[in-house]
Design an enzyme around this catalytic site. Structure first.
Site: not given
Ligand code: G3P
Length: 245
Positions: A9, A11, A95, A97, A167, A173, A207
């Site tokens: 993703n 983003k 998602h 976000e 998630e 992140g 993450s």
């Molecule tokens: O959709 C993927 C996500 O929200 C995870 O993001 O940067 O933690 O891998 P990240």
């Protein structure tokens, strides 16, 4: 046996130049990774470019969002048929976000899930709890509500035609990952909610990095990953895809 699926993703990241460089570096070595389905979800304006760059590879294209109406007076929105026409196979819905920054409710997300199915595409339903919800013990109930809203709308057969991505919001992140046992416990909980749709693939996101991917993917109810930051770096995303083999 459920196969493994890894989705990047991107983003709101990328540029014409960066996308080309990323895929030029990623695709040749990725061709040697067997038994793992891989997809990338660029921002809307890059779908056509990325679709062309993916031609001849086995990597699928996905989108990050859509509007549940097919077309009409919805300025600034994008419908499922448009995504299908541009070569998408997957569409992320719900998602965290989207839920937290753009106010998407469980019902809105369920409508989007159904719209993706109607277009013959594969919806990827994102679910997960905040840190406060994990701390106050409501994580399982929150996730159950997110899953049940979609189940009520499309039924078991509908949800089984899609993918679920767990998630935890506190792991997105942040560099803080749910450890494999924590993630497995939630994945088992989600699978138990699915009834006749228990074979639905359930991905973990939050993450995921080259050094933690293998342990997460080894869990019995984790069928792959939804990767954010690490999907923007060819070597990291490749290593994560290899870890899913
Ligand atoms: O959709 C993927 C996500 O929200 C995870 O993001 O940067 O933690 O891998 P990240």
């Amino acid at each position: 046996m459920r196969g493994k699926l890894v989705i990047g993703n991107w983003k709101m990241n990328g540029s014409l130049d960066a996308n080309r460089r990323l895929l030029q570096e990623l695709l040749p070595p990725l061709a040697a990774v067997k038994g793992v389905e891989v997809a990338v979800c660029p921002p809307f304006p890059y779908l056509a470019q990325v679709c062309a760059l993916l031609e001849g590879s086995s990597v699928a294209l996905g989108a990050q969002n859509l509007h549940s109406a097919g077309q009409g007076a919805f300025t600034g929105e994008v419908g499922a048929g448009m995504l299908e026409e541009l070569g998408c196979r997957y569409v992320l819905v719900g998602h965290s976000e989207r839920r937290s920054l753009f106010g998407e409710s469980d019902e809105t997300v369920a409508e989007k899930f159904e719209a993706v199915l109607r277009a013959g595409l594969v919806p990827v339903l994102c679910v997960g709890e905040t840190l406060a919800q994990r701390r106050d013990g409501s994580a399982e109930a929150v996730i159950a509500g997110q899953v049940r809203a979609v189940l009520q709308r499309v039924g078991g057969a509908g949800i089984a035609a899609g993918v679920i991505a767990y998630e935890p919001v506190w792991a997105i992140g942040t560099g803080e990952t749910a450890n494999p046992e924590q993630a497995q416990a939630v994945h088992r909980h989600i699978r138990a909610l699915l009834g006749e749709a228990a074979a639905t693939p359930i991905l973990y996101g939050g993450s995921v990095k080259p050094d933690n991917a293998a342990a997460l993917f080894a869990q019995p109810d984790i069928d792959g990953g939804l990767i954010g930051g690490a999907s923007l770096e060819a070597a990291s995303f490749l290593a994560i895809c290899r870890a899913a083999q």
